[in-house]
Design a protein around this motif. Structure first.
Motif, PDB file in Angstrom:
ATOM      1  N   LEU A 207       5.044  -0.012  -2.659  1.00 20.48           N
ATOM      2  CA  LEU A 207       4.706   0.962  -1.628  1.00 20.48           C
ATOM      3  C   LEU A 207       5.142   2.353  -2.055  1.00 20.48           C
ATOM      4  O   LEU A 207       6.023   2.509  -2.900  1.00 20.48           O
ATOM      5  N   ILE A 208       4.554   3.357  -1.434  1.00 22.76           N
ATOM      6  CA  ILE A 208       5.065   4.727  -1.504  1.00 22.76           C
ATOM      7  C   ILE A 208       5.169   5.216  -0.065  1.00 22.76           C
ATOM      8  O   ILE A 208       4.203   5.144   0.694  1.00 22.76           O
ATOM      9  N   VAL A 209       6.356   5.680   0.310  1.00 23.00           N
ATOM     10  CA  VAL A 209       6.645   6.024   1.704  1.00 23.00           C
ATOM     11  C   VAL A 209       7.228   7.425   1.777  1.00 23.00           C
ATOM     12  O   VAL A 209       8.128   7.775   1.002  1.00 23.00           O
ATOM     13  N   GLU A 210       6.736   8.223   2.705  1.00 26.18           N
ATOM     14  CA  GLU A 210       7.288   9.552   2.940  1.00 26.18           C
ATOM     15  C   GLU A 210       8.192   9.524   4.168  1.00 26.18           C
ATOM     16  O   GLU A 210       7.904   8.819   5.143  1.00 26.18           O
ATOM     17  N   LEU A 211       9.269  10.302   4.131  1.00 21.55           N
ATOM     18  CA  LEU A 211      10.134  10.434   5.290  1.00 21.55           C
ATOM     19  C   LEU A 211       9.484  11.381   6.301  1.00 21.55           C
ATOM     20  O   LEU A 211       8.847  12.370   5.908  1.00 21.55           O
ATOM     21  N   ASP A 221      17.132   5.218   8.273  1.00 24.71           N
ATOM     22  CA  ASP A 221      16.140   4.679   9.206  1.00 24.71           C
ATOM     23  C   ASP A 221      15.020   3.963   8.455  1.00 24.71           C
ATOM     24  O   ASP A 221      14.538   2.909   8.896  1.00 24.71           O
ATOM     25  N   MET A 222      14.619   4.521   7.315  1.00 25.62           N
ATOM     26  CA  MET A 222      13.562   3.881   6.528  1.00 25.62           C
ATOM     27  C   MET A 222      14.060   2.561   5.938  1.00 25.62           C
ATOM     28  O   MET A 222      13.377   1.536   6.002  1.00 25.62           O
ATOM     29  N   LEU A 223      15.259   2.580   5.375  1.00 28.03           N
ATOM     30  CA  LEU A 223      15.798   1.384   4.741  1.00 28.03           C
ATOM     31  C   LEU A 223      16.054   0.267   5.746  1.00 28.03           C
ATOM     32  O   LEU A 223      15.980  -0.921   5.403  1.00 28.03           O
ATOM     33  N   LEU A 268       4.525  -2.756   9.377  1.00 29.85           N
ATOM     34  CA  LEU A 268       4.182  -2.221  10.702  1.00 29.85           C
ATOM     35  C   LEU A 268       5.255  -1.240  11.167  1.00 29.85           C
ATOM     36  O   LEU A 268       4.948  -0.188  11.739  1.00 29.85           O
ATOM     37  N   GLY A 269       6.517  -1.580  10.911  1.00 23.44           N
ATOM     38  CA  GLY A 269       7.601  -0.671  11.259  1.00 23.44           C
ATOM     39  C   GLY A 269       7.529   0.623  10.473  1.00 23.44           C
ATOM     40  O   GLY A 269       7.742   1.716  11.017  1.00 23.44           O
ATOM     41  N   LEU A 270       7.216   0.528   9.188  1.00 20.67           N
ATOM     42  CA  LEU A 270       7.093   1.723   8.356  1.00 20.67           C
ATOM     43  C   LEU A 270       5.948   2.607   8.841  1.00 20.67           C
ATOM     44  O   LEU A 270       6.052   3.837   8.846  1.00 20.67           O
ATOM     45  N   LYS A 271       4.848   1.991   9.232  1.00 29.09           N
ATOM     46  CA  LYS A 271       3.689   2.763   9.687  1.00 29.09           C
ATOM     47  C   LYS A 271       4.026   3.558  10.945  1.00 29.09           C
ATOM     48  O   LYS A 271       3.558   4.697  11.108  1.00 29.09           O
ATOM     49  N   SER A 274       6.760   6.387   9.392  1.00 26.61           N
ATOM     50  CA  SER A 274       6.434   7.357   8.346  1.00 26.61           C
ATOM     51  C   SER A 274       5.078   8.013   8.566  1.00 26.61           C
ATOM     52  O   SER A 274       4.130   7.366   9.024  1.00 26.61           O
ATOM     53  N   PRO A 275       4.947   9.300   8.211  1.00 34.34           N
ATOM     54  CA  PRO A 275       3.647   9.966   8.318  1.00 34.34           C
ATOM     55  C   PRO A 275       2.667   9.516   7.241  1.00 34.34           C
ATOM     56  O   PRO A 275       1.468   9.762   7.349  1.00 34.34           O
TER      57      PRO A 275
END
Length: 319
Positions: A207-211, A221-223, A268-271, A274-275
């Motif tokens: 994945l690639i995730v932005e804060l 919060d992301m972790l 689902l939580g990440l979505k 994260s923007p």
């Protein structure tokens, strides 16, 4: 994979003899297909996006140097890509020169920056005071020795992969010059977006995730999206987004498959958090090691919890 006219073409960082080619040799579907040598990651991915190639083999991580930033940044900015497999290649190097050159005559070394980083201790110990000229690839480093008229290039020697003498008329001055004998490079095969393959129980998801904000606790919060679901991360690396100081995206590899209940729930939580979440793919691990999951986080636990909640809503007392 697609079955277009270009379905039998695979792009890789060339020329022939590179570690990337060695990784591509591990792909059963690539046997007998056309292999297209390219100069960089951007060109390899452009081949895939345009349909020139079905897939491209690119380096994404090294056990010594960590993530390959050029690959990570390209995957974050080029849409419509999916990782469909990973492959491991043991990495070591030899020092080569034009025939007749002695080790004590070497003053300048040609080497790809990553290869130089993995051999610099040996070079400093055996060639103190040497100069370094960056090369575009490990094979190109050796080939450049022979390019100028009469074989008198600027560099006196080059760091190259074992087997380079099969492709170029160079002489090996030293073998096993890597600073870490256990060095391994991880490659991924990248295709256009395709349905995810079935889970095998020994999978990895990238994945690639932005804060959402640059503030205290944002990374925690992301972790927590992973920790509270029992998901282990095998890689997490920050890369600047580039639009402002302090703005980062995170390249993440996690143990598990998107079809695993715990992984799907985390996404689902990440979505919600994260923007921008980029799903790069779920694919079998190269080492085929099964992912160990606590009973609290296996699929059955998530299914039971949902059934329990449905019962509450429908007026059925939990058993």
């Amino acid at each position: 994979m697609p079955t277009t006219a270009s379905s039998s073409t695979y792009s890789y960082l060339g020329p022939a003899g590179t570690f990337t080619e060695a990784a591509l040799k591990q792909v059963p579907e690539a046997v007998g297909a056309t292999w297209r040598s390219v100069n960089n990651v951007g060109e390899a991915l452009a081949d895939v996006v345009s349909g020139r190639s079905t897939a491209a083999m690119i380096a994404i991580e090294n056990s010594v140097e960590g993530g390959v930033s050029a690959t990570q940044d390209a995957l974050a900015t080029v849409p419509g890509l999916r990782i469909v497999g990973e492959y491991l290649v043991r990495v070591n190097f030899v020092l080569v020169a034009r025939p007749g050159t002695r080790l004590d005559e070497v003053r300048v070394v040609n080497a790809h920056p990553v290869a130089y980083a993995q051999t610099h201790l040996w070079l400093e110990r055996n060639l103190p005071g040497h100069g370094h000229i960056p090369a575009s690839s490990n094979v190109a480093a050796a080939a450049d020795l022979l390019q100028s008229s009469g074989g008198t290039g600027t560099a006196d020697a080059a760091v190259a992969p074992p087997g380079i003498t099969e492709h170029h008329d160079v002489e090996v001055l030293a073998t096993e010059i890597g600073d870490n004998a256990n060095a391994v490079t991880r490659f991924v095969l990248v295709s256009r977006t395709v349905p995810v393959p079935p889970a095998t129980g020994a999978d990895k998801t990238s994945l690639i995730v932005e804060l959402p904000v640059d503030g205290a606790g944002a990374l925690v919060d992301m972790l927590e999206q992973f920790a509270t679901r029992g998901i282990n991360l095998s890689l997490i690396q920050s890369r600047p987004i580039g639009d402002a100081l302090g703005r980062y995206r995170f390249v993440i590899d996690l143990e598990g498959h998107v079809l695993d209940e715990r992984v799907a729930d985390a996404l689902l939580g990440l979505k919600r958090f994260s923007p921008n979440v980029i799903f790069l793919g779920s694919y079998p691990r190269a080492d085929a090691t099964p992912v160990e999951v606590s009973p609290r986080y296996d699929d059955e636990a998530f299914v039971d919890a949902r059934d329990w909640l449905r019962g509450l809503v429908s007026g059925v007392d939990p058993v």
